[in-house]
Design an enzyme around this catalytic site. Structure first.
Site, PDB file in Angstrom:
ATOM      1  N   HIS A 240       0.854  -1.175   0.000  1.00  0.00           N
ATOM      2  CA  HIS A 240       0.000   0.000   0.000  1.00  0.00           C
ATOM      3  C   HIS A 240       0.897   1.233   0.000  1.00  0.00           C
ATOM      4  CE1 HIS A 240      -3.603  -2.382   1.890  1.00  0.00           C
ATOM      5  NE2 HIS A 240      -3.162  -2.889   0.743  1.00  0.00           N
ATOM      6  N   TRP A 298      -7.517   3.548  -3.381  1.00  0.00           N
ATOM      7  CA  TRP A 298      -8.418   3.671  -2.229  1.00  0.00           C
ATOM      8  C   TRP A 298      -8.983   5.083  -2.232  1.00  0.00           C
ATOM      9  CZ3 TRP A 298      -9.926   0.327   1.762  1.00  0.00           C
ATOM     10  CH2 TRP A 298     -10.751   0.923   2.727  1.00  0.00           C
TER      11      TRP A 298
END
Length: 464
Positions: A240, A298
């Site tokens: 991430h 995201w």
């Protein structure tokens, strides 16, 4: 989400058993971690996604590069239309947030999961299902362990069996915080082994520690060990990228490390800014495109901090600047996403081009040019080619390329170009935003997937 470095509580809104032989094989592969790259194709699962080196391969044997967004279904079960909206915006993948019951947001039921999978298939997107309760384990109060996440997946086995061509299982979101990140390796090995012993043959996605950002390089250093623990050789690594990746070079270095290990990597989450820091999102997108690395932004909507919303209030007509960067930028979803071949040859739901400023042309330019084809990746049944244009005599405002294959090579898909073929003859032209090349400079302008022999033919470049 969300790549936290501090471990501060995230808002709730965002947030067949195997035989003895299988167990023995698992133990052997863990002991011989270094032989990951030698796992034979026959050891891999059939009928679903598989891994070939750094490449994710779909059930038809074609490479699949994720370009998608995340929908937090467990918190927003009334926003069912989001699946169709994300697909209509061009995404080929949706990462779906589920709850396993350890956190206050509750449990995503087996029936709900079955409905989600059916809807993803209806919308022709690949589902990446993730358990969010593991977020920040060891640092976040109440977070579930990976072993508890596997308990949840075991209860979904009958729902997910047979969906290997459409579903990837992200075992646990950001499963270790910053406290003792070294525990990630054994916990992840154990989770992968348990998933296989239950009978799951899906591609498994494993998130990095450090709230997903792996700033200690724990996943990077121990990925071969985890890969070798999977008897099917079908594990995909997910980092991430948030504020740790504010520098373009940090992104490049991380991608380089997995390429050198010949292990598959995706960016499972990222944004353009996070917790007040800028993220090198353009480098993430451009480097991922050049290397065939998948990514998922995201998230679609509903964040407590709307700076992370791609659209406001789950309304695709209220796209944010960040959403434009995900969906409409030069290397964004609409410019680069290709549907998984398991969905057939139906046209994509959007044909919009990137919303970058196009150059003013005013007719042919004086610039001369040359071009070349390079082989970026080869997995036996197919290969990826990248095309570079060089402005050899003045700047270019547009280009047209032609070449002829020497053998039976056929291009099966391409991106960032208008491409036509006639037998062995290929013609490719810029799509506006990638037509400009500064005088004396080279630019990688588009890519393609081909079947048949690899080749680097002589390319004729014409300035237009």
């Amino acid at each position: 989400m969300s790549g936290s470095l501090t471990g501060v509580e995230r808002p709730r809104r965002k947030r067949a058993l195997r035989t003895w032989l299988m167990a023995a094989l698992t133990a052997l592969t863990v002991a011989l971690a270094g032989i990951w790259a030698l796992l034979p194709a026959s050891a891999q699962a059939e009928g679903g996604f598989t891994i070939d080196g750094t490449q994710l391969i779909d059930a038809n044997g074609n490479p699949f590069i994720m370009r998608g967004s995340t929908h937090a279904d467990v918190w927003y079960q009334g926003e069912w239309a989001s699946f169709e909206e994300i697909s209509d915006l061009g995404a080929n993948t949706i990462r779906v947030v589920l709850g396993s019951g350890e956190r206050a947001w509750g449990v995503t039921s087996a029936q709900r999961v079955a409905d989600i999978v059916a809807e993803c298939k209806e919308q022709r997107v690949i589902c990446v299902l993730e358990v969010h309760d593991t977020t920040g384990y060891g640092e976040q109060a109440g977070a579930a362990s990976l072993d508890q996440a596997v308990d949840y997946w075991e209860g979904l086995y009958s729902v997910l069996e047979g969906e290997e061509a459409y579903v990837l299982i992200n075992i646990g979101n950001e499963p270790i915080g910053n406290t003792d990140p070294a525990q990630w390796t054994q916990a992840t090995v154990d989770a992968v082994e348990r998933m296989r012993s239950i009978g799951f043959e899906h591609t498994l996605v494993v998130d990095a520690p450090n709230w997903g950002q792996d700033w200690t390089n724990t996943m990077r250093a121990n990925a071969p060990t985890v890969a070798a623990a999977d008897p099917l050789g079908n594990t995909l690594f997910s980092v991430h990228m948030y504020q740790v990746y504010s520098s373009p070079q940090t992104v490049i270095d991380y991608f380089d490390a997995f390429e050198a290990m010949d292990l598959p990597l995706i960016v499972g989450e990222y944004a353009d800014t996070h917790q007040g820091s800028t993220v090198a999102w353009e480098t993430i997108q451009s480097e991922a495109q050049a290397r065939g690395i998948g990514w998922i932004g995201w998230s679609y909507s509903g964040n407590s901090d709307p700076i992370l919303d791609q659209v406001l209030s789950f309304d695709p007509n209220q796209m944010t600047t960040y959403g434009e960067r995900i969906f409409e930028s030069a290397n964004g979803i609409q410019a680069t996403a290709e549907r998984a071949s398991v969905f057939g040859d139906d046209p994509d739901p959007t044909t919009e081009e990137p919303t970058t400023d196009e150059p003013t042309t005013g007719g042919p330019t004086e610039g001369d040019c040359s071009a070349s084809v390079s082989v970026a990746n080869n997995w036996g049944s197919g290969w990826q080619g990248n095309v570079t244009v060089t402005a050899t005599d003045g700047a270019l405002d547009g280009w047209k390329l032609t070449w002829t294959w020497a053998g039976s090579t056929t291009i099966t898909s391409s991106w960032n170009t208008t491409l036509t073929t006639s037998g062995a003859n290929v013609t490719a032209q810029d799509v506006g935003w990638n037509g400009t090349v500064a005088s004396g400079q080279s630019r990688e302008v588009f890519g393609f997937i081909a079947s048949g022999p690899t080749g680097t033919p002589a390319v004729t470049c014409e300035a237009i």
